[in-house]
Design an enzyme around this catalytic site. Structure first.
Site, PDB file in Angstrom:
ATOM      1  N   ASN A 208       0.863  -1.178   0.000  1.00 43.20           N
ATOM      2  CA  ASN A 208       0.000   0.000   0.000  1.00 43.20           C
ATOM      3  C   ASN A 208       0.897   1.225   0.000  1.00 43.20           C
ATOM      4  O   ASN A 208       2.049   1.156   0.432  1.00 43.20           O
ATOM      5  CB  ASN A 208      -0.837   0.035   1.276  1.00 43.20           C
ATOM      6  CG  ASN A 208      -1.987  -0.938   1.230  1.00 43.20           C
ATOM      7  OD1 ASN A 208      -2.107  -1.733   0.303  1.00 43.20           O
ATOM      8  ND2 ASN A 208      -2.829  -0.877   2.232  1.00 43.20           N
ATOM      9  N   LYS A 286      13.225 -15.925  -8.826  1.00 39.65           N
ATOM     10  CA  LYS A 286      12.660 -14.784  -9.534  1.00 39.65           C
ATOM     11  C   LYS A 286      11.817 -15.273 -10.715  1.00 39.65           C
ATOM     12  O   LYS A 286      12.233 -16.192 -11.424  1.00 39.65           O
ATOM     13  CB  LYS A 286      13.820 -13.915 -10.031  1.00 39.65           C
ATOM     14  CG  LYS A 286      13.366 -12.666 -10.730  1.00 39.65           C
ATOM     15  CD  LYS A 286      14.546 -11.840 -11.205  1.00 39.65           C
ATOM     16  CE  LYS A 286      14.059 -10.681 -12.038  1.00 39.65           C
ATOM     17  NZ  LYS A 286      15.158  -9.939 -12.633  1.00 39.65           N
ATOM     18  N   PRO A 303      -3.962 -11.520   7.838  1.00 39.36           N
ATOM     19  CA  PRO A 303      -4.688 -11.347   9.096  1.00 39.36           C
ATOM     20  C   PRO A 303      -4.995  -9.864   9.295  1.00 39.36           C
ATOM     21  O   PRO A 303      -4.188  -9.008   8.910  1.00 39.36           O
ATOM     22  CB  PRO A 303      -3.682 -11.838  10.148  1.00 39.36           C
ATOM     23  CG  PRO A 303      -2.345 -11.714   9.505  1.00 39.36           C
ATOM     24  CD  PRO A 303      -2.572 -11.945   8.032  1.00 39.36           C
ATOM     25  N   ASP A 304      -6.141  -9.565   9.864  1.00 38.87           N
ATOM     26  CA  ASP A 304      -6.446  -8.175  10.226  1.00 38.87           C
ATOM     27  C   ASP A 304      -5.903  -7.965  11.641  1.00 38.87           C
ATOM     28  O   ASP A 304      -6.463  -8.488  12.615  1.00 38.87           O
ATOM     29  CB  ASP A 304      -7.949  -7.907  10.151  1.00 38.87           C
ATOM     30  CG  ASP A 304      -8.245  -6.422  10.283  1.00 38.87           C
ATOM     31  OD1 ASP A 304      -7.664  -5.774  11.185  1.00 38.87           O
ATOM     32  OD2 ASP A 304      -9.026  -5.898   9.474  1.00 38.87           O
ATOM     33  N   PHE A 323      -7.275   3.374  12.217  1.00 37.57           N
ATOM     34  CA  PHE A 323      -7.401   4.438  11.225  1.00 37.57           C
ATOM     35  C   PHE A 323      -8.277   3.945  10.079  1.00 37.57           C
ATOM     36  O   PHE A 323      -8.227   2.763   9.739  1.00 37.57           O
ATOM     37  CB  PHE A 323      -6.026   4.815  10.649  1.00 37.57           C
ATOM     38  CG  PHE A 323      -5.316   5.844  11.457  1.00 37.57           C
ATOM     39  CD1 PHE A 323      -4.626   5.474  12.598  1.00 37.57           C
ATOM     40  CD2 PHE A 323      -5.345   7.181  11.088  1.00 37.57           C
ATOM     41  CE1 PHE A 323      -3.976   6.424  13.363  1.00 37.57           C
ATOM     42  CE2 PHE A 323      -4.689   8.137  11.847  1.00 37.57           C
ATOM     43  CZ  PHE A 323      -4.007   7.761  12.982  1.00 37.57           C
ATOM     44  N   LYS A 337     -16.564   0.575   9.893  1.00 40.27           N
ATOM     45  CA  LYS A 337     -15.294  -0.135  10.116  1.00 40.27           C
ATOM     46  C   LYS A 337     -15.003  -0.261  11.611  1.00 40.27           C
ATOM     47  O   LYS A 337     -14.544  -1.292  12.079  1.00 40.27           O
ATOM     48  CB  LYS A 337     -14.167   0.645   9.421  1.00 40.27           C
ATOM     49  CG  LYS A 337     -12.906  -0.121   9.250  1.00 40.27           C
ATOM     50  CD  LYS A 337     -11.967   0.569   8.280  1.00 40.27           C
ATOM     51  CE  LYS A 337     -12.359   0.320   6.836  1.00 40.27           C
ATOM     52  NZ  LYS A 337     -11.437   0.915   5.875  1.00 40.27           N
ATOM     53  N   LYS A 341     -14.549  -3.901  13.241  1.00 35.46           N
ATOM     54  CA  LYS A 341     -13.248  -4.323  13.778  1.00 35.46           C
ATOM     55  C   LYS A 341     -13.234  -4.371  15.301  1.00 35.46           C
ATOM     56  O   LYS A 341     -12.326  -4.929  15.896  1.00 35.46           O
ATOM     57  CB  LYS A 341     -12.141  -3.393  13.281  1.00 35.46           C
ATOM     58  CG  LYS A 341     -12.065  -3.363  11.759  1.00 35.46           C
ATOM     59  CD  LYS A 341     -10.686  -3.027  11.291  1.00 35.46           C
ATOM     60  CE  LYS A 341     -10.629  -2.958   9.773  1.00 35.46           C
ATOM     61  NZ  LYS A 341      -9.327  -3.338   9.259  1.00 35.46           N
TER      62      LYS A 341
HETATM   63  O1  C5P Z   1      -9.694  -2.380   6.580  1.00 32.71           O
HETATM   64  P1  C5P Z   1      -8.753  -1.219   6.517  1.00 32.71           P
HETATM   65  O2  C5P Z   1      -7.411  -1.573   5.963  1.00 32.71           O
HETATM   66  O3  C5P Z   1      -9.317   0.009   5.893  1.00 32.71           O
HETATM   67  O4  C5P Z   1      -8.548  -0.842   8.060  1.00 32.71           O
HETATM   68  C1  C5P Z   1      -7.680   0.143   8.453  1.00 32.71           C
HETATM   69  C2  C5P Z   1      -7.279  -0.039   9.885  1.00 32.71           C
HETATM   70  O5  C5P Z   1      -7.062  -1.419  10.179  1.00 32.71           O
HETATM   71  C3  C5P Z   1      -5.981   0.632  10.177  1.00 32.71           C
HETATM   72  O6  C5P Z   1      -5.975   1.002  11.541  1.00 32.71           O
HETATM   73  C4  C5P Z   1      -4.963  -0.465   9.883  1.00 32.71           C
HETATM   74  O7  C5P Z   1      -3.743  -0.253  10.563  1.00 32.71           O
HETATM   75  C5  C5P Z   1      -5.691  -1.693  10.394  1.00 32.71           C
HETATM   76  N1  C5P Z   1      -5.384  -2.938   9.676  1.00 32.71           N
HETATM   77  C6  C5P Z   1      -4.681  -3.944  10.291  1.00 32.71           C
HETATM   78  N2  C5P Z   1      -4.441  -5.139   9.642  1.00 32.71           N
HETATM   79  C7  C5P Z   1      -4.912  -5.334   8.387  1.00 32.71           C
HETATM   80  C8  C5P Z   1      -5.622  -4.313   7.742  1.00 32.71           C
HETATM   81  C9  C5P Z   1      -5.829  -3.123   8.413  1.00 32.71           C
HETATM   82  O8  C5P Z   1      -4.245  -3.760  11.435  1.00 32.71           O
HETATM   83  N3  C5P Z   1      -4.668  -6.476   7.785  1.00 32.71           N
END
Ligand code: C5P
Length: 397
Positions: A208, A286, A303-304, A323, A337, A341
């Protein structure tokens, strides 16, 4: 900032020792008293006379100086300070510290002290990257020693890379962060920052966009209020702030492990722009154009990290902050969100191109909490960091 504090400044032998003189001047300008100690090698680069002149105090140089033992023994000298600063910390001095050697005044003081120690490493790139130095650094960190730098740049030896001693102002800031008894002292806070890189093959990755400026500003402000900050950062464009414990990671999965390893904490702030997916089967080899056609990439979800920590059944930080970088319907998306979350606060920002926020110095935040929705005026990312840190201090009080 350092009014009334006493600093024992150990000056090691390296070309960066010339910066130690400016460091003494800056410490004194901040109101601190400085007792300089020069290693034998340090004396080759700066004279005790200049160090003493700038400090306005005697500069110590040798271990067995009977007069000094009568005035102040080395044990007492090592404990009379609020902070011991080693600048420049050469590879040799770091090795001595890591192994507990005490064969001169500086290393004896470092072994005898019971006050916090801050080291500013300075050495050739290869020496800094050598596995022996990495091991010594890890040992020192485990022992509770804080590091500041080194920075990256041109070095006196003609090479380029990490190894340059931090600038005196950075060392002063790091010392302030280490010493400050602010409203967050005694609090441990984990901050994620920067992008993650997800490898496609050994030379390519997906990521990103993220400079890491906002996460760095938040970590810096939290440390400035006295928090013990664990800064888990992906490959960001800006260097980590002084005065925090830095954990460098590449991928989202590494970031999650690093965050979990840093817990328990009082609060966790997720400012990283984590990649949502990683490429499955990213290989050691490669991918070659000559193979013909275009590659097919398969993705698996990362993983989130925020949702994982916010949903912890046991040991969840008291305050979990996320964020939401959105390009449209900012508030609606961010509120949804936050609920999805399970975090306590969500800082929403509009990153659509016209705002210039992405990669810029300013940010426009809407803070969403249980209490409602609060618009902050557009301000610099540093100011956002300060304001958020103060809010966190209030919430944890
Ligand atoms: O779902 P999104 O990426 O928009 O969510 C943003 C928030 O979730 C931010 O605080 C980001 O640091 C956190 N995040 C995370 N792990 C991920 C995706 C997002 O901690 N895999």
């Amino acid at each position: 900032m350092l009014a009334g504090k006493r600093i024992l400044l150990i000056i090691g032998g390296g070309i960066a020792a010339f910066k130690a003189l400016e460091l003494i001047r800056r410490f004194r300008a901040e109101g601190a008293g400085v007792t300089p100690v020069l290693t034998r090698a340090g004396e080759e680069f700066v004279t005790p006379l200049s160090a003493a002149g700038l400090a306005g105090e005697k500069a110590y140089t040798a271990l067995f100086d009977l007069t000094d033992e009568a005035e102040m023994g080395h044990i007492e000298l090592s404990r009379s300070a609020d902070l011991v600063v080693v600048a420049p910390a050469t590879a040799d001095l770091m090795a001595k510290m890591a192994h507990g050697h005490a064969d001169d005044l500086a290393s004896t003081l470092l072994l005898a002290t019971d006050t916090p120690v801050l080291v500013a490493p300075a050495m050739n790139v290869r020496m800094w990257q050598h596995p022996a130095t990495r091991r010594n650094l890890a040992t020192l960190e485990t022992d509770g020693v804080t590091t500041v730098g080194p920075g990256t740049g041109d070095m006196a030896c003609g090479e380029h890379g990490p190894g340059r001693m931090s600038e005196p102002w950075e060392i002063v800031e790091a010392a302030g962060a280490r010493l400050r008894h602010g409203p967050l002292s005694g609090r441990r806070i984990v901050v994620t920052s920067g992008p993650t890189h997800e490898p496609i093959d050994p030379v390519r990755y997906i990521a990103n966009r993220s400079s890491g400026v906002q996460g760095t500003a938040i970590a810096s402000a939290l440390a400035g209020l006295g928090a013990e900050v664990v800064f888990v950062t992906g490959p960001a464009e800006v260097p980590p702030p002084p005065g925090v414990e830095v954990v460098r990671v590449e991928t989202a999965r590494e970031m999650l492990s690093a965050v979990q390893a840093a817990l328990p904490a009082d609060a966790a702030i997720f400012a990283a722009a984590v990649a949502d997916w990683h490429v499955t089967g990213a290989g050691e080899r490669k991918m070659k154009k000559e193979a013909g056609g275009t590659p097919r990439l398969d993705f698996a979800e990362n993983p989130d990290i925020l949702a994982t920590v916010a949903g912890m059944a046991a040991g969840r930080p008291r305050l979990v902050v996320g964020f939401a970088a959105e390009t449209h319907d900012v508030i609606e998306n961010a509120a949804a969100k936050r609920a999805r979350k399970g975090c306590d606060w969500m800082l929403a920002n509009d990153v659509s191109l016209a705002t210039g926020i992405m990669g810029g110095v300013e940010n426009a935040i809407t803070l969403i909490t249980d209490g409602g929705v609060e618009d902050w005026p557009r301000m610099t990312k540093a100011q956002v960091g300060d304001r958020l840190a103060r809010r966190i201090a209030d919430a944890l009080a």
